[in-house]
Design an enzyme around this catalytic site. Structure first.
Site, PDB file in Angstrom:
ATOM      1  N   GLU A  80      -6.269  -8.024  -0.423  1.00 20.03           N
ATOM      2  CA  GLU A  80      -7.093  -8.212   0.727  1.00 20.03           C
ATOM      3  C   GLU A  80      -8.071  -7.507   0.759  1.00 20.03           C
ATOM      4  O   GLU A  80      -8.824  -6.344   0.532  1.00 20.03           O
ATOM      5  CB  GLU A  80      -6.380  -6.978   1.340  1.00 20.03           C
ATOM      6  N   GLU A 139       1.018  -0.907   0.031  1.00 22.23           N
ATOM      7  CA  GLU A 139      -0.371  -0.204   0.485  1.00 22.23           C
ATOM      8  C   GLU A 139       1.122   1.058  -0.459  1.00 22.23           C
ATOM      9  O   GLU A 139       0.635   2.013   0.933  1.00 22.23           O
ATOM     10  CB  GLU A 139      -1.214  -0.198   1.496  1.00 22.23           C
TER      11      GLU A 139
END
Ligand code: GAL
Length: 657
Positions: A304, A144
């Site tokens: 995710e 991320e």
């Protein structure tokens, strides 16, 4: 590549004796991929040059025996203490000049040469070690990008990199002074070396400098990622490379970040991120996924997907029975080819003790495990058919990081946000069950019936020409308030009245404007009355036809929404933020005029999405509510998952034709 469901797995958090049980449970559940190691640098290299990949080899092999393949994360979001101890300058510096410390993650400066040297060293060793492992299929670089880096890093190294970036862009300091308008408040520079990273000033800031800083930060991350891509591509030519994006986050321009990846991945948490009012609206979940698909105009992975209650210090609501599965279904409906659930088992240590996984702390299968197991059993047979399938949408929304940055720097109205405005248009089509693509302003618009381009504030001659050509050739375009205000360097344009060179396309001139700080304004469309919020453009039509006028304030009677025939197409201009009713009226008006294709009809809370392959179209239908919903699907669609003509709470189905 035919992977469908997986989990984010952290074997290093558990005793080795447990791994076998985990692998068995995964197999039983229908999982066939894990992502591992994206934060475990110290476990793989506890001291400089001392590599310990054997624990990971073991885990990979054991999982492989149970049919579970591995995606490896490079752990470069967590520089170990032993690196930082020697080189504390790796810690990032924020806009208050505070150097952040150890004890969390993302405590790295991405321009720091020493840190990059360690990354090259480590990633080379890791790639070399795993390149021939038959159970490893690909890589996720770092984790991320941009997460936690909001105003980092402003250290001396980043400042020097910013100066070089500016030098390359402007060539001479005179050019920069002119383009940034440094004559204002005596900000002229004699040389690039004087230019600061935009730390907190005594008062005020230069919008041009701020915009270039944001672009620079994005470029820096793209470059930071590329260092690792180059190493892994060279060593592991059989493996894919991806990165996990974060929807509407903007530290890095995702169109740029995705360019050299094989496909993009995204992290989808419908429960929100540890806010009290956590749960995201269904519309926003859908638009997030559509933006993610749009970043590479390609199907993607969810790296995710929420698997339980979310929370760090504060927790969200427990997902209701069926909701986790329905959310995963929604990801697939919008373009996910593989869904990896975060995380396998809820951990007992560290910051994320309450970010719940498929398994609870105890590691014993419970409701979430069985719900997702059933979901996988239901979905797995169809997944191979829809790999790579994309929607055939007639509507596109232009999404631009430059516009977003510029509004973050100067929001005009304290509640005006670019992403919020973009989503208001998205929702109008969503509620009519019309699929929408997000595209960059560099995309080819010609395949779309309608292009919606909210807040085209930063305007370039090329983009003006592009919009004109699209409409001239028959396209329909919606432009809105604050279009054509600034040049690419965030300086107000002054040659023409607003909307500048787009005046002839739109057939209007903006005589004046009003920031609606404390009022809404009334808007009249025929006999109907609505409200406009946040902003009023007082429009004087030249060739445009007026669709709606202001019904209050001193500009009562002036045009608020217009449409102009231009060549074979039409350009609409919306001079305010329409309230929900006006937005619905406007979008229904356009949908009708263009006879846009609706995917279906149902009560609010039932969502439709489509994906097509060369051989078949698939219609995905899901119920976001905890009530039963009737379902009637028109046309020769054949149900795939279930023959029922209703949807139970949080239920879903697929139809094929
Ligand atoms: C994501 C991140 C994961 C984990 C999760 C829950 O943003 O990639 O590593 O932190 O959130 O907080």
């Amino acid at each position: 590549m035919q992977i469908f469901f997986g989990a984010d797995y952290y074997p290093e958090h558990w005793p080795e004796e447990r791994w076998e049980t985990d692998a068995e449970l995964m197999e039983e559940m229908g999982l066939n991929v894990v992502r591992m190691a994206e934060f475990s640098w110290t476990k793989m290299e506890p001291r400089l040059g001392e590599f310990h990949f054997e624990w990971l080899d073991k885990a990979i092999e054991l999982l492989g025996k149970h049919g579970v393949k591995t995606v490896l994360g490079t752990p470069t979001a967590t520089p170990p203490a032993w690196i930082i101890e020697k080189n504390p300058e790796i810690f990032p510096v924020d806009s208050h000049s505070i150097r952040r410390g150890f004890g969390g993650r993302h405590h790295d400066c991405q321009s720091n040469e020493t840190y990059r040297m360690h990354i090259k060293r480590f990633v080379t060793a890791m790639a070399e070690h795993f390149k021939d492992n038959a159970n490893v299929i690909g890589w996720q670089i770092d984790n991320e990008f941009g997460n936690s880096h909001e105003d980092f890093c402003m250290c001396e190294s980043c400042q020097a990199h910013f100066q070089s970036w500016l030098k390359e862009k402007y060539q001479t300091i005179e050019n920069l002074n002119r383009e940034w308008g440094t004559c204002f408040w005596s900000q002229d520079y004699d040389k690039f070396e004087q230019i600061p990273a935009p730390k907190l000033t005594a008062a005020g800031e230069n919008p041009s400098a701020m915009l270039d800083w944001k672009r620079f930060c994005s470029d820096l991350i793209v470059d930071f990622q590329q260092v690792q891509i180059d190493i892994i591509r060279e060593k592991c030519s059989n493996h894919f490379i991806t990165h996990n994006f974060m929807g509407f986050a903007d530290k890095v321009n995702y169109f740029d970040l995705g360019r050299n990846l094989d496909f993009i991945s995204h992290d989808q948490y419908p429960g929100g991120f540890f806010r009290e009012d956590a749960q995201e609206k269904e519309e926003r979940l859908a638009s997030t996924l559509d933006l993610m698909r749009g970043t590479k105009n390609q199907s993607f992975w969810i790296m995710e997907q929420q698997a339980g209650v979310t929370g760090w210090q504060i927790m969200g609501r427990a997902p209701k029975p069926g909701q986790l599965a329905m959310w995963a279904f929604q990801s697939i409906a919008h373009g996910a080819d593989t869904v990896v659930f975060f995380r396998w088992r809820t951990c007992t240590v560290g910051t994320e003790q309450y970010w719940h996984g498929i398994l609870p702390h105890s590691g014993k299968p419970s409701r979430r495990y069985y719900e997702l197991k059933d979901f996988i059993a239901k979905m797995a047979p169809i997944m191979k058919d829809i790999q790579g399938a994309m929607p055939k949408n007639e509507v596109a929304i232009v999404y631009s990081y430059d516009q977003k940055y510029a509004f973050k720097i100067q929001p005009h109205h304290r509640e005006l946000q670019y992403v919020d405005q973009v989503n208001r248009y998205y929702e109008a089509f969503y509620h009519q069950n019309i699929g929408v693509d997000f595209v960059p302003d560099t995309a080819d618009f010609s395949q779309y019936q309608l292009v919606v381009a909210p807040l085209q504030y930063i305007m370039t001659p090329e983009l003006e020409e592009k919009y004109k050509a699209y409409v001239k050739n028959g396209g329909r375009l919606i432009l809105t308030m604050r279009t054509g205000v600034k040049n690419k360097n965030n300086v107000c344009m002054s040659e023409d009245d607003l909307p500048g060179k787009l005046s002839d396309l739109l057939g209007i001139k903006i005589a004046d404007y009003d920031c609606l700080t404390d009022v809404n304004v009334s808007i009249c469309w025929g006999e109907k009355c609505f409200e406009g919020r946040k902003w009023s453009d007082m429009i004087e039509p030249s060739t445009a036809e007026t669709l709606a006028t202001y019904g209050s304030e001193y500009y009562k009677g002036m045009s608020a929404i217009t449409v102009n025939q231009f060549g074979a197409g039409k350009a609409y201009y919306v001079g305010t933020e329409p309230d929900e009713a006006l937005m619905q009226h406007l979008s229904e008006f356009i949908v009708q005029e263009l006879s846009l294709n609706r995917l279906g009809y149902a009560e609010k809370g039932v969502e439709f999405a489509e994906r097509s392959t060369e051989n078949a179209d698939y219609l995905f239908v899901m119920n976001h509510t905890d009530q039963k919903q009737k379902l009637s699907v028109e046309g020769n669609w054949k149900p795939v998952l279930d023959q029922k003509s209703e949807l139970l709470p949080f239920d879903f189905n697929i139809f094929k034709k």
